[in-house]
Design an enzyme around this catalytic site. Structure first.
Site, PDB file in Angstrom:
ATOM      1  N   GLU A  54      -0.165   1.370 -10.864  1.00  0.00           N
ATOM      2  CA  GLU A  54       1.294   1.059 -10.743  1.00  0.00           C
ATOM      3  C   GLU A  54       2.299   1.319 -11.831  1.00  0.00           C
ATOM      4  O   GLU A  54       3.416   2.031 -11.799  1.00  0.00           O
ATOM      5  CB  GLU A  54       1.828  -0.305 -10.186  1.00  0.00           C
ATOM      6  CG  GLU A  54       3.020  -0.725 -10.015  1.00  0.00           C
ATOM      7  CD  GLU A  54       3.406  -2.351  -9.492  1.00  0.00           C
ATOM      8  OE1 GLU A  54       4.362  -2.726  -9.797  1.00  0.00           O
ATOM      9  OE2 GLU A  54       2.240  -2.987  -9.319  1.00  0.00           O
ATOM     10  N   ASP A  55       1.833   0.998 -12.934  1.00  0.00           N
ATOM     11  CA  ASP A  55       2.765   1.027 -14.121  1.00  0.00           C
ATOM     12  C   ASP A  55       2.590   2.162 -15.138  1.00  0.00           C
ATOM     13  O   ASP A  55       3.419   2.166 -16.149  1.00  0.00           O
ATOM     14  CB  ASP A  55       2.704  -0.194 -14.885  1.00  0.00           C
ATOM     15  CG  ASP A  55       3.604  -1.515 -14.103  1.00  0.00           C
ATOM     16  OD1 ASP A  55       4.281  -0.886 -12.854  1.00  0.00           O
ATOM     17  OD2 ASP A  55       3.113  -2.588 -14.225  1.00  0.00           O
TER      18      ASP A  55
END
Length: 487
Positions: A80-81
């Site tokens: 996600e990051d």
């Protein structure tokens, strides 16, 4: 600043004894990868971002989870990051860890982008969870650590996260039998949602209990039980602010009327000893009428087992919970203990999983049937959340067929809901039912432990009016479908 000090070795040290070299190497590799990928990303607290994922790994390690799950917890935000893809992760760590991380990543920050988007993400999370229950376990621990550090985010985000936590994640933890996680999530959420009320109730609880010497009471209990040559471990706790608030709100109690503000937990070696200790406690102190609950012979629907009684020690009313060490571990970790069972072969204390096995399908990793049902539920936005809360995340009851089969239903479910849970055809033709031998209408609300025999006719009897009083989403769906066909 304690978050800054955590290392791979701290995570390894948190594991129960008996870990293997290859498992430790996997944890070290995951830590190195997460630290590299998250780089100079920072949390709102000002700490490096990877400290959060390391803490998630450490909590999972302390629960006795395997190295694969711990590594997935450490890596849970890299898709996600960072620029890491699922394929990258699969190449580095294998399909299972990539699946876990992708499943947990389905939520991400979309919870801040509107209700419908958040609901779709929750549905994706449950789809992944239906394939492997460990996905939701990782997500719960991720949420737990985020709640512990929620003070660092803005007030608006705190409210949103806390509301979602108390509405969705705490009930999920309860259904999975993870009592400690559920309690902490509720308390932290309450603190941020109702700060003034949290503070005032905490002060009230402290004022009522400050004159009580729990240490002196522990000594009295230990002395009485020790006279019978029984070895036990006794701990005490003061009721949480959120739990106190709930009892005051729903039972309309004043704080002086709450009988379990102080509770003692007595841990013994086996079930026979638990009942012996109960006899000692009741023989030594006066018990309060109608407070005894035997959750050993009839466990709670989430698998919790213990003996509960309320007694008068001197001037003070206190609750006593008696359970075995296995039951204590189950009360702490719930269904997560299912995945630590194999660790017993390596010297890690095991747990009796017989009750949980009744809730699980044959697969070792797919979870209770309700997880599959949530993953296949339809509806957008508020409708989905309401169905999930009322049907799957609400307090549960166990109801029995005359043959002794267990039917898991939400509290306040009716005879009609029970009939549909047995079979669609029985639900459609149901006329009423015998509850503990007494005839009751279809609207009759069932209680935990009821034995129910449904009386069904030869023809369908269902009408749209049933939608006004049936409780489960499954029954409502079948009623709508049947009445639509007949119209």
């Amino acid at each position: 600043m304690a978050e800054l000090l955590i290392t791979a070795e701290d995570i390894i040290a948190a594991r129960p004894r008996g870990s293997r070299g290859k498992e430790e190497d996997l944890i070290r590799k995951a830590c190195a990868f997460a630290k590299e990928k998250h780089g100079d990303q920072m949390r709102y607290s000002g700490h490096p971002y990877y400290t959060h994922t390391f803490e998630v790994g450490r909590i999972l390690a302390g629960m006795g989870m395997g190295a694969t799950v711990i590594a997935a917890g450490i890596l849970h935000d890299v898709i996600e990051d960072t620029d890491t893809t699922e394929k990258d992760l699969e190449k580095m760590f294998g399909k299972k860890i990539a699946f876990f991380v992708n499943g947990v990543s389905n939520l991400g920050d979309v919870r801040y982008r509107g209700l419908d988007t958040r609901v779709k993400s929750l549905q994706k999370l449950f789809v992944a969870t239906s394939k492997d229950l460990r996905v939701i376990l990782i997500k719960l621990i991720d949420r737990l650590h985020n709640m512990r550090t929620l003070d660092a985010v803005s007030k608006v985000k705190r409210k949103r996260i806390a509301n979602e936590t108390i509405r969705v994640y705490a009930p999920i933890a309860e259904r999975l039998g993870m009592g400690d996680v559920r309690s902490e999530l509720e308390e932290l959420a309450f603190k941020h949602l109702e700060p003034d009320r949290y503070r005032s109730i905490s002060e009230e609880v402290q004022a009522v209990t400050k004159s009580v010497s729990t240490q002196a009471m522990e000594k009295k209990l230990t002395r009485a039980i020790g006279k019978k040559s029984i070895t036990c471990t006794i701990t005490s706790r003061i009721k949480s602010a959120y739990s106190t608030y709930n009892k005051m709100k729903f039972k309309r109690y004043s704080i002086e009327q709450i009988q379990d503000l102080i509770a003692f937990r007595i841990l013994v070696d086996d079930v026979q000893m638990a009942y012996r200790v109960l006899g000692i406690v009741h023989g030594e102190w006066r018990s309060i009428p109608r407070t005894f609950k035997d959750y050993i012979s009839l466990p709670k629907p989430n698998g919790y087992q213990a003996l509960h009684t309320t007694i008068l020690i001197g001037q003070h009313v206190v609750e006593v919970q008696i359970l075995t060490h296995d039951m204590q571990r189950q009360a702490q970790f719930g269904i997560a203990a299912h995945f630590t069972y194999k660790e017993k072969q390596r010297g890690v204390p095991g747990i009796n999983l017989d009750w949980f096995k009744k809730l699980l399908p044959q697969s070792a990793v797919t979870g209770p049937a309700w997880v599959d049902q949530v993953s296949s539920m339809h509806g957008d936005g508020e409708e989905f959340l309401q169905n999930m809360e009322s049907d799957f995340l609400k307090e549960r009851i166990f109801v029995f067929t005359p043959k002794g089969d267990v039917v898991d239903l939400p509290k306040e479910a009716t005879v009609a809901d029970f009939a549909f849970a047995i079979h669609s055809d029985i639900g459609l033709r149901a006329e009423g039912g015998f509850v503990n031998g007494n005839y009751r209408s279809l609207r009759h609300e069932l209680e935990n432990g009821d034995v129910v025999l449904v009386k069904a006719g030869k023809r369908d009897r269902v009408t749209e009016k049933w939608l006004d009083w049936i409780k489960t989403a499954e029954a409502r769906t079948k009623v709508r479908r049947a009445t639509k066909k007949s119209s």
